[in-house]
Design a protein around this motif. Sequence first.
Motif, PDB file in Angstrom:
ATOM      1  N   CYS A 183       0.841  -1.196   0.000  1.00  0.00           N
ATOM      2  CA  CYS A 183       0.000   0.000   0.000  1.00  0.00           C
ATOM      3  C   CYS A 183       0.879   1.250   0.000  1.00  0.00           C
ATOM      4  O   CYS A 183       0.657   2.186  -0.785  1.00  0.00           O
ATOM      5  N   LEU A 184       1.894   1.270   0.865  1.00  0.00           N
ATOM      6  CA  LEU A 184       2.804   2.419   0.927  1.00  0.00           C
ATOM      7  C   LEU A 184       3.524   2.629  -0.399  1.00  0.00           C
ATOM      8  O   LEU A 184       3.684   3.769  -0.864  1.00  0.00           O
ATOM      9  N   ILE A 185       3.947   1.531  -1.024  1.00  0.00           N
ATOM     10  CA  ILE A 185       4.661   1.632  -2.303  1.00  0.00           C
ATOM     11  C   ILE A 185       3.746   2.200  -3.382  1.00  0.00           C
ATOM     12  O   ILE A 185       4.170   3.031  -4.203  1.00  0.00           O
ATOM     13  N   THR A 186       2.482   1.794  -3.374  1.00  0.00           N
ATOM     14  CA  THR A 186       1.524   2.319  -4.348  1.00  0.00           C
ATOM     15  C   THR A 186       1.411   3.833  -4.237  1.00  0.00           C
ATOM     16  O   THR A 186       1.450   4.556  -5.240  1.00  0.00           O
ATOM     17  N   ILE A 187       1.271   4.332  -3.003  1.00  0.00           N
ATOM     18  CA  ILE A 187       1.140   5.782  -2.802  1.00  0.00           C
ATOM     19  C   ILE A 187       2.429   6.493  -3.199  1.00  0.00           C
ATOM     20  O   ILE A 187       2.411   7.558  -3.821  1.00  0.00           O
ATOM     21  N   TRP A 188       3.580   5.905  -2.861  1.00  0.00           N
ATOM     22  CA  TRP A 188       4.888   6.479  -3.221  1.00  0.00           C
ATOM     23  C   TRP A 188       4.981   6.679  -4.730  1.00  0.00           C
ATOM     24  O   TRP A 188       5.396   7.732  -5.213  1.00  0.00           O
ATOM     25  N   LYS A 189       4.540   5.684  -5.473  1.00  0.00           N
ATOM     26  CA  LYS A 189       4.596   5.774  -6.934  1.00  0.00           C
ATOM     27  C   LYS A 189       3.561   6.757  -7.467  1.00  0.00           C
ATOM     28  O   LYS A 189       3.816   7.466  -8.454  1.00  0.00           O
ATOM     29  N   GLU A 190       2.383   6.821  -6.833  1.00  0.00           N
ATOM     30  CA  GLU A 190       1.369   7.782  -7.261  1.00  0.00           C
ATOM     31  C   GLU A 190       1.854   9.216  -7.045  1.00  0.00           C
ATOM     32  O   GLU A 190       1.567  10.109  -7.849  1.00  0.00           O
ATOM     33  N   VAL A 191       2.584   9.436  -5.969  1.00  0.00           N
ATOM     34  CA  VAL A 191       3.152  10.753  -5.684  1.00  0.00           C
ATOM     35  C   VAL A 191       4.233  11.097  -6.709  1.00  0.00           C
ATOM     36  O   VAL A 191       4.535  12.261  -6.949  1.00  0.00           O
ATOM     37  N   ASP A 192       4.775  10.063  -7.327  1.00  0.00           N
ATOM     38  CA  ASP A 192       5.786  10.161  -8.383  1.00  0.00           C
ATOM     39  C   ASP A 192       7.197  10.320  -7.850  1.00  0.00           C
ATOM     40  O   ASP A 192       8.050  10.940  -8.485  1.00  0.00           O
ATOM     41  N   CYS A 193       7.458   9.769  -6.675  1.00  0.00           N
ATOM     42  CA  CYS A 193       8.843   9.545  -6.264  1.00  0.00           C
ATOM     43  C   CYS A 193       9.281   8.190  -6.818  1.00  0.00           C
ATOM     44  O   CYS A 193       8.458   7.404  -7.288  1.00  0.00           O
ATOM     45  N   LYS A 194      10.566   7.926  -6.740  1.00  0.00           N
ATOM     46  CA  LYS A 194      11.124   6.793  -7.472  1.00  0.00           C
ATOM     47  C   LYS A 194      11.619   5.676  -6.554  1.00  0.00           C
ATOM     48  O   LYS A 194      11.911   5.898  -5.373  1.00  0.00           O
ATOM     49  N   VAL A 195      11.726   4.494  -7.153  1.00  0.00           N
ATOM     50  CA  VAL A 195      12.199   3.316  -6.419  1.00  0.00           C
ATOM     51  C   VAL A 195      13.600   3.554  -5.868  1.00  0.00           C
ATOM     52  O   VAL A 195      13.965   3.043  -4.810  1.00  0.00           O
ATOM     53  N   LYS A 196      14.394   4.368  -6.564  1.00  0.00           N
ATOM     54  CA  LYS A 196      15.765   4.649  -6.123  1.00  0.00           C
ATOM     55  C   LYS A 196      15.806   5.622  -4.946  1.00  0.00           C
ATOM     56  O   LYS A 196      16.855   5.810  -4.330  1.00  0.00           O
ATOM     57  N   GLY A 197      14.666   6.267  -4.656  1.00  0.00           N
ATOM     58  CA  GLY A 197      14.636   7.242  -3.568  1.00  0.00           C
ATOM     59  C   GLY A 197      14.991   6.618  -2.229  1.00  0.00           C
ATOM     60  O   GLY A 197      14.623   5.479  -1.935  1.00  0.00           O
ATOM     61  N   TYR A 198      15.712   7.350  -1.415  1.00  0.00           N
ATOM     62  CA  TYR A 198      16.165   6.821  -0.133  1.00  0.00           C
ATOM     63  C   TYR A 198      14.986   6.476   0.779  1.00  0.00           C
ATOM     64  O   TYR A 198      15.105   5.601   1.640  1.00  0.00           O
ATOM     65  N   ARG A 199      13.847   7.209   0.621  1.00  0.00           N
ATOM     66  CA  ARG A 199      12.680   6.931   1.468  1.00  0.00           C
ATOM     67  C   ARG A 199      11.617   6.100   0.738  1.00  0.00           C
ATOM     68  O   ARG A 199      10.454   6.067   1.155  1.00  0.00           O
TER      69      ARG A 199
END
Length: 356
Positions: free
Chosen positions: A209-225
């Motif tokens: 769920c957190l990963i889905t929101i992270w991607k919707e926000v448009d931050c990247k998999v490489k991001g430290y957070r």
Amino acid sequence: MVTKIKDWNVMELVCTLLPPLLLVDVVLLLYYLSVYPENCNSYHGPHSTDCLIAIWEEVDCKVEGYRYPNNLTTVDRDSLKTSNLAAVRENMEGVKSAADGGNDDHQLNCYGIVFPDNCDTYYGPHSVECLTTIWEWKGCLGEGTKAPVKLETNETEALDLLSVEQVLDNFELIQVEAHGGNKVKGLECYGIVYPENCHSYHGPHSIDCLITIWKEVDCKVKGYRFPGNLTTADADAMKSLNLTAIRGNMESVKSAADGGNDDHQLNCYGYVLPENCTTYYGPHSVECLTTIWELKGCLSEGTKAPVKLDTLEKDILDLLNVNKVLDNFETVQMKAASGDDDKELECYGLGLFLYF
């Protein structure tokens, strides 16, 4: 039980002769002499508990009320049982009147609840302020599509047919169903459709769920957070937040990154934006492109140096994010370094060949 008054002339005479202050008592007496409440068999008593309950219900107080006859102490109940019917009714109507006048204790005594803030009556119509208080009290948000201020006239009228207690139950059901994962009720209560892999508003949420929101926000998999990169403690803290708070947290990281904060560029994108590059996405300034071009080892003499690009070539680069521009220019340089004549010309220009 019904008792008929035979000599009405005598009663009229009595009413005429009695002081005005006693007239009300006489009227009540006439009423109770003519028609007793259900389960009441005499005016003076002693009365049964069922008689007291019948009057309580006629007064329109509720079974949940603290002074519902069956909830009374034996002493208080016996005191009412030995009062006359007019006194019993007067006692109960006093409780009802005080409750409707805003007395918290008597709202509990009559209805079993204290009216929420901004709610002046047990029955409708209810003000928008009253409904909003209950809506938020039950955990729904102003962003919800069925927040009271957003309701159509027919929806408000339907709520006005309910008592305060029924409105409380109605709104609680919406919140419970929303919290249980009902996407329609989630939209009504919280104003959001649950992201993929998210099954409730309040959580706890899964890492997916957190990963889905992270991607919707448009931050990247490489991001430290990126959620998969968080410590267990940080991930658990994020999982326990509601969806709005999670999105707000991640959007703040993205916003700070796009605002030039190096730390949050690392958190969101996994690297610091090159100098002169103010956003992750295009359009990119010539200064930003030149910084990347030179960072990757190409020269201003190159035929594809950013300052030499035509409008079409520049527009194509503006469709790329900074990361893809970096990859694009790196590919040009790598091919040039490996001996590709065309890419050598693009990256280094004619001056390099003249030198050799």
